[in-house]
Every structure is written in C-alpha cells, then in structure tokens.
Design an enzyme around this catalytic site. Structure first.
Site, mmCIF file in Angstrom:
data_model
loop_
_atom_site.group_PDB
_atom_site.id
_atom_site.type_symbol
_atom_site.label_atom_id
_atom_site.label_comp_id
_atom_site.label_asym_id
_atom_site.label_seq_id
_atom_site.Cartn_x
_atom_site.Cartn_y
_atom_site.Cartn_z
ATOM 1 N N SER A 77 0.962 -1.265 0.035
ATOM 2 C CA SER A 77 0.129 -0.158 -0.134
ATOM 3 C C SER A 77 0.688 1.362 -0.037
ATOM 4 C CB SER A 77 -0.939 -0.136 1.116
ATOM 5 O OG SER A 77 -0.060 0.036 2.289
ATOM 6 N N THR B 82 -1.467 3.049 3.370
ATOM 7 C CA THR B 82 -0.793 4.506 3.562
ATOM 8 C C THR B 82 -0.224 4.471 4.900
ATOM 9 O OG1 THR B 82 -2.882 5.266 2.583
ATOM 10 C CG2 THR B 82 -1.415 6.931 3.898
ATOM 11 N N THR C 80 1.794 6.832 0.263
ATOM 12 C CA THR C 80 0.954 5.757 0.069
ATOM 13 C C THR C 80 0.811 5.377 -1.719
ATOM 14 O OG1 THR C 80 -1.538 5.222 0.091
ATOM 15 C CG2 THR C 80 -1.012 7.579 -0.933
ATOM 16 N N ARG D 241 -5.939 9.131 -10.541
ATOM 17 C CA ARG D 241 -6.817 9.476 -9.036
ATOM 18 C C ARG D 241 -5.724 9.819 -8.277
ATOM 19 N NH1 ARG D 241 -6.449 7.027 -3.594
ATOM 20 N NH2 ARG D 241 -8.393 7.389 -2.901
ATOM 21 N N THR E 275 -5.401 7.677 7.245
ATOM 22 C CA THR E 275 -5.328 6.593 6.315
ATOM 23 C C THR E 275 -6.759 6.140 6.146
ATOM 24 O OG1 THR E 275 -4.993 5.223 8.087
ATOM 25 C CG2 THR E 275 -3.105 6.017 7.291
ATOM 26 N N GLY E 276 -6.759 5.242 4.921
ATOM 27 C CA GLY E 276 -8.048 4.783 4.519
ATOM 28 C C GLY E 276 -8.599 5.316 3.443
HETATM 29 N N1 GLY Z 1 -5.620 7.274 1.932
HETATM 30 C C1 GLY Z 1 -5.135 6.832 0.757
HETATM 31 C C2 GLY Z 1 -5.851 7.101 -0.340
HETATM 32 O O1 GLY Z 1 -7.061 6.762 -0.330
HETATM 33 O O2 GLY Z 1 -5.378 7.278 -1.413
#
Ligand code: GLY
Length: 343
Positions: free
Chosen positions: A87, A201, A219, A229, A252-253
C-alpha cells in the site's frame, strides 16, 4: 516575485538550520529533553509490527542527527522501499492499468512549509521527492509526469515499482472484474491471492526537543484506481496537517472521505480548540459518518499528537491496521485505535 522567492528560501534555510543540531545518542537526547523541557516523540499510524520497523530506525536517525525532519523521512522511506507492503511505495498495488502511481506529502512546522507529489510513477520514495518540492521549489505540489521529471532532475532513479506479487493481485482483480469482458480467471481459480482491494498508507509524525512539529504521509493509494486518481495523502489538510503551535495529524483509509471533510486539518483545529488528540480523532471520524448520513461501508483512521506528546488514534470500524504506535526516550508503545463504529 524574485524577492519573495529569495526571502522564502532564506526563511526555509534558516528554519531548517535551526532544527539541526548534532547529538551522538539517546543519552544526549535525554539531556536535551531536560534542558528544553520538551519530550521528543515520533508517531506512526501502524501498530506493533510495522510500527517498530518504522519507528526504531526513525528514532535512530533522530538520535544520530538531531534533525526530526530527517527522522520522519527515514521512517517513511522504510515502508516505501519495502516490497512486502502493498500500500506504499515499491510493491504498492497498481492502478487499473497495472501501473503503480504514488502520492505523498510532507510538512515542516517551524516554517509551516509543505511539499507534495501526486500520481508519480517510477520513483520508489515519493516522500523524499515531496521534501524536495518543499525545500527546492517555490511550489507546493507536483503531479504525474512533471513530478517524475522533477525527481529525475534531482537524481532519483526511474524503476519498475510493480512487484510480481502486486502484478498477480492486479491480474486477479482484472480477470474477475466482469463476466462480460474477455479476461478469464485461471481454470483452477488459483492466484495464491490475499485480501482483495486493500487501502494502506502510512503517517509518520514527529515532535523534536524544541517542540517543533514535522510530518509525512505516503501511499500507493486505492488499489486498481482510475489512472490519475489522487487520494487524500498528498493533499495538505486532508491526509496530513500540522501546526507548530498545536501538533500534527494524519489520515489513512478511504481518501475521498478524508478530502471532503478536510480530515487532518479538522483534527488539528479541534486540538487547537482544546480537545485531546484522542477526542479530536474521534471527532473527525464522527464528521465522516455525519457527512455519509450514518452509512459507512469503508474505513478511515486518524492518528494525532499534540505538543504535550499526547497521542490519539481512532477509526471508523474494526479491521485493517487497528493500532498506531509511538516512540520516545521511554521506548516503543503500540496504542489501540478507538472504533467509532459506524453501522
Ligand atoms: N488514503 C489513501 C488514499 O485513499 O489514497
């Protein structure tokens, strides 16, 4: 305009110089603690396993150099360079076309200066590129091809970031996406696959013995995302925020939710208004639940530290990495996140 650039550079240089002092080891740091009255601390958004891997070398860097920005960068680089983490950095899961795109941000409290890169390809350590955006440009954010060219100009090597393990997980996702396209899964269905579409992340936050605050978020973003994105991690105020008078926060998330609530900024501002880091992290989780009218089928997590060295951590739901961790002169500790428990 030029004078603005020169004055900012001078300012940055002065700020950086003021944070650098040489100390040989932890004992010297303990002396700094008593003379300055501040306890240095480094915080990581992960628990026991990765927390130790990140925080012990970061603490060593702090002990050796007395430079907390170098220390948090060292900690973040550990995960970025480790192919076993899917990640962050090298080994991160790719976009929907099988190409790894990385996001990262960095902030320095003494100057309130920041740098970030988004959707950068081919560079293993995006947080170090973000640091150069902060320190060696008059910009704050570079994206995509421009970010990569900037990194190459500074001597970074372009490399293939897609590990074999990540390629197989991407192929599994692609071949099982639809029964209306021409991609088929293997007849035996065996990819030796793991969890399907994780978010990861990492946040590394540090406060030095002067009480100056620093932070990084890095991340590979949402696995199998649409190319281009950008998540919350490189957005100052979303995936990372700090204020030298207050403390620091990282997220994070699911990044989209953190962006639309200015999550890390919200945590720091609630700490400014008197909340503990724990209360502020819970507050930001509740804001995400409120914005989603109580229906949350994803996870987000906040970690925060204030100038007193108090640490907080909360996430929407159980699952994923359920702890954060921190290190001080008293050693390493893991802290369980509070689950705010959206239905
Ligand atoms: N929190 C990392 C992402 O959504 O890219």
């Amino acid at each position: 305009m030029k004078s603005k650039i020169i004055s900012r550079r001078t300012f940055v240089k002065t700020g950086a110089a003021s944070t650098v002092f040489t100390m040989a080891a932890g004992k010297a740091m303990a002396a700094a603690k008593s003379s300055k009255g501040k306890t240095p601390i480094i915080v990581c958004s992960r628990g026991e396993n990765w927390g130790r891997k990140v925080l012990e070398p970061a603490w060593q860097k702090w002990s050796d150099s007395g430079n907390m920005l170098d220390a948090v960068e060292r900690g973040a680089n550990i995960v970025e360079l480790d192919p076993t983490d899917s990640s962050v950095g090298y080994g991160g899961l790719p976009n929907e076309e099988g190409v790894v795109e990385l996001d990262a941000s960095i902030m320095s409290g003494p100057t309130q200066n920041c740098g970030s890169v988004a959707a950068i390809r081919g560079i293993k350590t995006p947080c170090s590129v973000a640091r150069l955006v902060m320190e060696r440009t008059d910009h704050m954010m570079l994206v995509g091809e421009g970010a990569k060219r900037f990194a190459l100009a500074h001597g970074f090597k372009e490399e293939n970031l897609l590990t074999e393990k990540s390629r197989i997980r991407w192929l599994e996702w692609k071949e099982n996406l639809s029964d209306k396209d021409d991609w088929f899964p293997p007849a035996d269905g065996d990819y030796s696959g793991e969890e399907h579409r994780p978010t990861g992340t990492i946040n590394v936050l540090g406060i030095d013995s002067n009480g100056d605050v620093f932070g990084i978020t890095t991340t590979s973003g949402l696995a199998f995302k649409i190319p281009g994105r950008v998540g919350d991690s490189p957005i100052i105020g979303a995936g990372l925020y700090l204020d030298n008078e207050v403390g620091a926060a990282g997220a994070t998330g699911r990044g989209e939710e953190v962006i639309r609530t200015c999550g890390s900024f919200l945590v720091v501002e609630m700490m400014r208004q008197g909340m503990s880091p724990q209360e502020a992290c819970v507050y930001a989780c509740k804001r995400i639940i409120q914005v989603n009218k109580g229906k949350v089928n994803f996870n987000d997590k906040f970690v925060a530290v204030n100038k007193k060295g108090q640490v907080g951590c909360a996430q929407l739901r159980s699952g994923g990495e359920t702890h954060c961790s921190y290190i001080t002169v008293d050693g390493f500790k893991a802290l369980k996140a509070e689950f705010v428990n959206a239905k």
